[in-house]
Design a protein around this motif. Sequence first.
Motif, PDB file in Angstrom:
ATOM      1  N   SER A  29       0.798  -1.232  -0.042  1.00 20.49           N
ATOM      2  CA  SER A  29       0.005   0.217   0.122  1.00 20.49           C
ATOM      3  C   SER A  29       0.795   1.407   0.006  1.00 20.49           C
ATOM      4  O   SER A  29       1.925   1.268   0.779  1.00 20.49           O
ATOM      5  N   ARG A  30       0.234   2.149  -0.784  1.00 19.47           N
ATOM      6  CA  ARG A  30       1.284   3.450  -0.764  1.00 19.47           C
ATOM      7  C   ARG A  30       0.796   4.306   0.529  1.00 19.47           C
ATOM      8  O   ARG A  30       1.520   5.302   0.912  1.00 19.47           O
ATOM      9  N   VAL A  31      -0.430   4.113   1.083  1.00 18.33           N
ATOM     10  CA  VAL A  31      -1.060   5.016   2.262  1.00 18.33           C
ATOM     11  C   VAL A  31      -0.353   4.248   3.354  1.00 18.33           C
ATOM     12  O   VAL A  31       0.004   5.173   4.285  1.00 18.33           O
ATOM     13  N   TRP A  32      -0.583   2.883   3.464  1.00 21.87           N
ATOM     14  CA  TRP A  32       0.028   2.360   4.695  1.00 21.87           C
ATOM     15  C   TRP A  32       0.967   1.464   4.287  1.00 21.87           C
ATOM     16  O   TRP A  32       0.917   0.391   4.013  1.00 21.87           O
ATOM     17  N   PRO A  33       2.488   1.872   4.313  1.00 21.66           N
ATOM     18  CA  PRO A  33       3.425   0.816   3.581  1.00 21.66           C
ATOM     19  C   PRO A  33       3.467  -0.357   4.378  1.00 21.66           C
ATOM     20  O   PRO A  33       3.331  -0.436   5.618  1.00 21.66           O
ATOM     21  N   GLU A  34       3.683  -1.413   3.694  1.00 24.32           N
ATOM     22  CA  GLU A  34       3.845  -2.853   4.161  1.00 24.32           C
ATOM     23  C   GLU A  34       5.074  -3.627   3.610  1.00 24.32           C
ATOM     24  O   GLU A  34       5.273  -3.247   2.245  1.00 24.32           O
ATOM     25  N   ASP A  35       5.672  -4.370   4.125  1.00 22.99           N
ATOM     26  CA  ASP A  35       6.838  -5.155   3.777  1.00 22.99           C
ATOM     27  C   ASP A  35       6.457  -6.541   3.635  1.00 22.99           C
ATOM     28  O   ASP A  35       6.268  -7.142   4.687  1.00 22.99           O
ATOM     29  N   ILE A  36       5.716  -6.925   2.646  1.00 21.30           N
ATOM     30  CA  ILE A  36       4.931  -8.275   2.320  1.00 21.30           C
ATOM     31  C   ILE A  36       5.961  -9.068   2.107  1.00 21.30           C
ATOM     32  O   ILE A  36       6.703  -9.029   0.899  1.00 21.30           O
ATOM     33  N   ARG A  37       6.254 -10.342   2.727  1.00 18.91           N
ATOM     34  CA  ARG A  37       7.032 -11.189   2.361  1.00 18.91           C
ATOM     35  C   ARG A  37       6.518 -12.870   2.520  1.00 18.91           C
ATOM     36  O   ARG A  37       5.392 -12.905   3.391  1.00 18.91           O
ATOM     37  N   VAL A  38       7.018 -13.748   2.029  1.00 22.36           N
ATOM     38  CA  VAL A  38       6.702 -15.018   2.092  1.00 22.36           C
ATOM     39  C   VAL A  38       8.002 -16.071   2.271  1.00 22.36           C
ATOM     40  O   VAL A  38       8.929 -15.659   1.955  1.00 22.36           O
TER      41      VAL A  38
END
Length: 114
Positions: A29-38
């Motif tokens: 998300s640009r609004v609420w940054p996330e570092d999405i990893r698997v």
Amino acid sequence: MRPPLWPVLSVIVCPPVGPWSELRGIRPSRVWPEDIRVIARAEAERLELPDYDLWLFDSRTLVRMHIDESDTTIGVELINDPDRVLAACRARDAATAAARPTVEVWAHTTSRDH
């Protein structure tokens, strides 16, 4: 003021199949940054990560999710025991070090993989 970065880590079967393949289009998300990893399930087992879903909100609070066979959340357990929270923090750190960014995983997954 910049919002905090929210790390999100999922244990998946590699290559992603079934509902996990639907995550292919998710972008941070640009609004609420996330570092999405698997991380691959085999790697999670090798690292002896917990076999349940959990949330760590800080270094003092662990929420263990209770989920049935149909992937329905049937309860949550709020845990403040320092030893259990520390174990979850260590598991999170090990998983984060071994996990790969979602976009990298999808880049190496062909359309026949899902």
